[in-house]
Design a protein around this motif. Sequence first.
Motif, PDB file in Angstrom:
ATOM      1  N   ALA A  32     -68.816  39.309 -99.757  1.00 20.82           N
ATOM      2  CA  ALA A  32     -69.300  39.972 -98.538  1.00 20.82           C
ATOM      3  C   ALA A  32     -70.431  39.168 -97.897  1.00 20.82           C
ATOM      4  N   PHE A  33     -71.339  38.646 -98.727  1.00 22.76           N
ATOM      5  CA  PHE A  33     -72.434  37.819 -98.208  1.00 22.76           C
ATOM      6  C   PHE A  33     -71.880  36.561 -97.544  1.00 22.76           C
ATOM      7  N   ASN A  34     -70.910  35.914 -98.191  1.00 25.76           N
ATOM      8  CA  ASN A  34     -70.317  34.698 -97.614  1.00 25.76           C
ATOM      9  C   ASN A  34     -69.665  34.984 -96.258  1.00 25.76           C
ATOM     10  N   THR A  35     -68.979  36.092 -96.167  1.00 23.03           N
ATOM     11  CA  THR A  35     -68.332  36.474 -94.907  1.00 23.03           C
ATOM     12  C   THR A  35     -69.374  36.685 -93.813  1.00 23.03           C
ATOM     13  N   SER A  42     -74.418  30.244 -89.744  1.00 24.65           N
ATOM     14  CA  SER A  42     -75.353  29.494 -90.588  1.00 24.65           C
ATOM     15  C   SER A  42     -74.677  28.813 -91.781  1.00 24.65           C
ATOM     16  N   TRP A  43     -73.469  29.177 -92.058  1.00 23.80           N
ATOM     17  CA  TRP A  43     -72.721  28.629 -93.212  1.00 23.80           C
ATOM     18  C   TRP A  43     -72.404  27.158 -92.994  1.00 23.80           C
ATOM     19  N   VAL A  44     -72.684  26.336 -93.989  1.00 21.99           N
ATOM     20  CA  VAL A  44     -72.240  24.941 -93.984  1.00 21.99           C
ATOM     21  C   VAL A  44     -71.244  24.732 -95.112  1.00 21.99           C
ATOM     22  N   VAL A  78     -79.660  26.641-115.591  1.00 23.52           N
ATOM     23  CA  VAL A  78     -79.066  25.490-114.904  1.00 23.52           C
ATOM     24  C   VAL A  78     -78.530  25.942-113.554  1.00 23.52           C
ATOM     25  N   LEU A  79     -78.150  24.972-112.754  1.00 21.61           N
ATOM     26  CA  LEU A  79     -77.559  25.272-111.451  1.00 21.61           C
ATOM     27  C   LEU A  79     -76.189  25.914-111.668  1.00 21.61           C
ATOM     28  N   GLY A  80     -76.051  27.141-111.175  1.00 23.25           N
ATOM     29  CA  GLY A  80     -74.804  27.863-111.347  1.00 23.25           C
ATOM     30  C   GLY A  80     -73.963  27.918-110.087  1.00 23.25           C
ATOM     31  N   GLY A  81     -74.593  27.691-108.954  1.00 20.45           N
ATOM     32  CA  GLY A  81     -73.885  27.720-107.681  1.00 20.45           C
ATOM     33  C   GLY A  81     -74.870  27.432-106.567  1.00 20.45           C
ATOM     34  N   PHE A  82     -74.371  27.345-105.355  1.00 19.98           N
ATOM     35  CA  PHE A  82     -75.247  26.981-104.244  1.00 19.98           C
ATOM     36  C   PHE A  82     -74.622  27.343-102.908  1.00 19.98           C
ATOM     37  N   TRP A  83     -75.472  27.398-101.910  1.00 24.00           N
ATOM     38  CA  TRP A  83     -75.060  27.485-100.511  1.00 24.00           C
ATOM     39  C   TRP A  83     -75.818  26.399 -99.768  1.00 24.00           C
ATOM     40  N   ILE A  84     -75.220  25.811 -98.800  1.00 22.37           N
ATOM     41  CA  ILE A  84     -75.914  24.958 -97.843  1.00 22.37           C
ATOM     42  C   ILE A  84     -75.814  25.675 -96.514  1.00 22.37           C
ATOM     43  N   ILE A  85     -76.988  25.941 -95.929  1.00 20.48           N
ATOM     44  CA  ILE A  85     -77.027  26.686 -94.679  1.00 20.48           C
ATOM     45  C   ILE A  85     -77.722  25.862 -93.617  1.00 20.48           C
ATOM     46  N   LYS A  98     -82.914  35.884 -99.459  1.00 19.98           N
ATOM     47  CA  LYS A  98     -83.105  37.245 -99.979  1.00 19.98           C
ATOM     48  C   LYS A  98     -81.758  37.943-100.103  1.00 19.98           C
ATOM     49  N   LYS A  99     -80.913  37.788 -99.090  1.00 16.51           N
ATOM     50  CA  LYS A  99     -79.578  38.403 -99.140  1.00 16.51           C
ATOM     51  C   LYS A  99     -78.717  37.744-100.213  1.00 16.51           C
TER      52      LYS A  99
END
Length: 116
Positions: A32-35, A42-44, A78-85, A98-99
Motif C-alpha cells: 500500500a505504501f509503494n502504491t 516520488s518513487w524512483v 543489516v540492510l534488508g530493503g530500500f527505497w530511492i525517492i 515515517k510512512k
Amino acid sequence: MTQYLLSVHTDFDDVAGTTEAEMQQAYAQVDAFNTELQASGSWVFAGGLTPPADATVVDAAGPEAVLTDGPYAETKEVLGGFWIIDVADLDAALDVAKKASAACMGKVEVRPFQGE
C-alpha cells in the motif's frame, strides 16, 4: 528535487521469529505504501534483499579480485530493503520515511545522494 535512499535495517534473526500473519501484514502495508509513493511521483526504485548469508563480497582493490562468501560486515542488523525517492528536500524525505517505517514496521535511515 533531491534523491534520497531510505534504507531498512533488519535483524534477520528477529525476522525468523515473526509469525506468518505479521509477515503478511507487513507485506500488505508495504504494498500500500509503494502504491501511494508511486502515485505521488516520488518513487524512483525500491527492493527487498535476501538474508546476508546470500551475499558475496568482491574486493578488486588488489592485483586480483578476491571473492568471499557472506556479508561484508559482521553485524546483527543489516540492510534488508530500500527505497530511492525523489523529493523536494530533507523534510519531505523524512515525511516519506515515517510512512515507510510504519509500513515495514522497522527503522528506516534517510540519506541523500551526492549532488552532481
